[in-house]
Design a protein around this motif. Structure first.
Motif, PDB file in Angstrom:
ATOM      1  N   TYR A   1     -38.576  29.412   1.030  1.00  0.00           N
ATOM      2  CA  TYR A   1     -37.745  30.611   1.136  1.00  0.00           C
ATOM      3  C   TYR A   1     -36.827  30.551   2.358  1.00  0.00           C
ATOM      4  CZ  TYR A   1     -36.385  35.415   0.566  1.00  0.00           C
ATOM      5  OH  TYR A   1     -35.642  36.534   0.356  1.00  0.00           O
TER       6      TYR A   1
ATOM      7  N   ALA B   1     -24.564  31.582  -8.537  1.00  0.00           N
ATOM      8  CA  ALA B   1     -24.554  30.333  -7.765  1.00  0.00           C
ATOM      9  C   ALA B   1     -24.143  29.158  -8.640  1.00  0.00           C
ATOM     10  CB  ALA B   1     -25.932  30.091  -7.158  1.00  0.00           C
TER      11      ALA B   1
ATOM     12  N   GLU C   1     -32.812  30.312   2.599  1.00  0.00           N
ATOM     13  CA  GLU C   1     -32.045  31.393   3.228  1.00  0.00           C
ATOM     14  C   GLU C   1     -31.132  30.825   4.324  1.00  0.00           C
ATOM     15  OE1 GLU C   1     -32.965  35.919   4.830  1.00  0.00           O
ATOM     16  OE2 GLU C   1     -34.475  34.358   5.074  1.00  0.00           O
TER      17      GLU C   1
ATOM     18  N   GLY D   1     -28.865  24.164  -4.497  1.00  0.00           N
ATOM     19  CA  GLY D   1     -29.250  24.300  -5.899  1.00  0.00           C
ATOM     20  C   GLY D   1     -30.626  23.712  -6.164  1.00  0.00           C
TER      21      GLY D   1
ATOM     22  N   MET E   1     -18.952  32.984  -5.208  1.00  0.00           N
ATOM     23  CA  MET E   1     -19.666  32.818  -3.919  1.00  0.00           C
ATOM     24  C   MET E   1     -19.959  34.180  -3.298  1.00  0.00           C
ATOM     25  SD  MET E   1     -20.832  30.077  -2.732  1.00  0.00           S
ATOM     26  CE  MET E   1     -21.013  30.036  -0.945  1.00  0.00           C
TER      27      MET E   1
ATOM     28  N   LEU F   1     -37.475  27.334  -5.539  1.00  0.00           N
ATOM     29  CA  LEU F   1     -37.821  28.695  -5.082  1.00  0.00           C
ATOM     30  C   LEU F   1     -37.907  29.619  -6.292  1.00  0.00           C
ATOM     31  CD1 LEU F   1     -38.083  30.600  -2.600  1.00  0.00           C
ATOM     32  CD2 LEU F   1     -35.588  30.807  -2.617  1.00  0.00           C
TER      33      LEU F   1
END
Ligand code: HEM
Ligand code: HEM
Length: 203
Positions: free
Chosen positions: A116, A187, A120, A102, A169, A108
């Motif tokens: 990034y 999220a 990821e 978070g 999720m 980001l």
């Protein structure tokens, strides 16, 4: 993929998830539950995902891997205990990962694209630990006795919230490459309901 398809996908996912987790006759799938011929070894109340593997006609029984007898059930109850302890340990690890994700995600989101790849990769790790934790409870051997609970219990709240965070999720991952606003919303929903699912167990 347009917005309505998003909502449709999430809707279907939550319905499936709810039917898998909800229990104790609170949903239309209660009719699926059959009374067992060997009641002292198996409660007729169990999660559909557990019934799939460990029910009287579950995959592990039919395949002859886990024949339904007293010794086998005693072994299963020991295994259940271990799996549900691991369920909680991985649960805390996942919570820590979500918090980190978070923090990185919001940076980001505000344009700091140097993060990034970190986001990821951490995203994949958090998703893997999340579904491992879920699998440990959803596919654990069923308890010996599973009484119907009238009204609310912390475990019932834990399971209903699990329906929410599991759908969220899935949506978080589906939307990650699609729509960063919806991705973020999914999220945050996952994180909020996940934290709530842990807090309710304290009561
Ligand atoms: C991936 C997220 C999670 C899902 C889908 C989930 C779902 C479930 C389900 C379905 C059960 C009932 C299993 C059964 O009785 O056979 C359960 C039990 C439980 N869960 Fe979770 N849960 C999640 C995360 C957590 C977390 C993060 C914690 C706290 C650290 C937690 C603590 C517990 C406890 C204490 C039990 C009862 C274990 C017992 O009967 O001894 N769960 N969970
Ligand atoms: C459990 C939580 C999360 C997971 C698993 C996750 C996972 C991911 C993944 C895998 C990607 C890369 C998608 C791709 O391959 O292009 C991504 C992108 C992104 N995430 Fe997350 N994320 C989470 C939470 C968040 C949060 C809370 C935020 C914002 C506050 C956020 C903001 C973003 C942004 C801005 C992108 C880039 C979107 C783009 O410009 O293409 N994420 N996330």
């Amino acid at each position: 993929m347009n917005r309505f398809k998003h909502i449709f996908v999430v809707g279907v996912v939550s319905l499936i998830t709810h039917s898998a987790i909800a229990q104790e006759g609170e949903d239309l799938f209660a009719v699926l539950e059959t009374t067992t011929e060997a009641p002292e070894l198996l409660s007729d109340q169990m999660l559909i995902t557990q019934k799939l593997l460990w029910g009287e006609r579950g995959l592990l029984r039919v395949a002859g891997i886990a024949k339904l007898n007293k010794d086998q059930r005693e072994w299963e109850l020991k295994l259940r205990r271990k799996l549900l302890v691991a369920h909680q340990v991985i649960g805390y690890v996942t919570l820590a990962g979500m918090i980190a994700q978070g923090i990185i995600g919001s940076q980001l989101y505000n344009g700091n694209y140097r993060l990034y790849e970190t986001h990821e990769n951490l995203g994949k790790a958090v998703t893997a630990s999340y579904f491992t934790g879920a699998g440990l409870s959803l596919f654990s051997p069923p308890p010996l006795i599973n009484k119907k609970v009238k009204g609310w219990s912390s475990m019932k709240a834990h399971k209903v919230l699990a329906t929410v965070h599991l759908s969220a999720m899935i949506a978080t991952n589906v939307l990650a490459e699609e729509d960063k606003k919806l991705h973020r919303a999914a999220a945050y929903t996952a994180f909020g309901s996940y934290a709530a699912a842990m807090i309710v167990l304290k009561f």
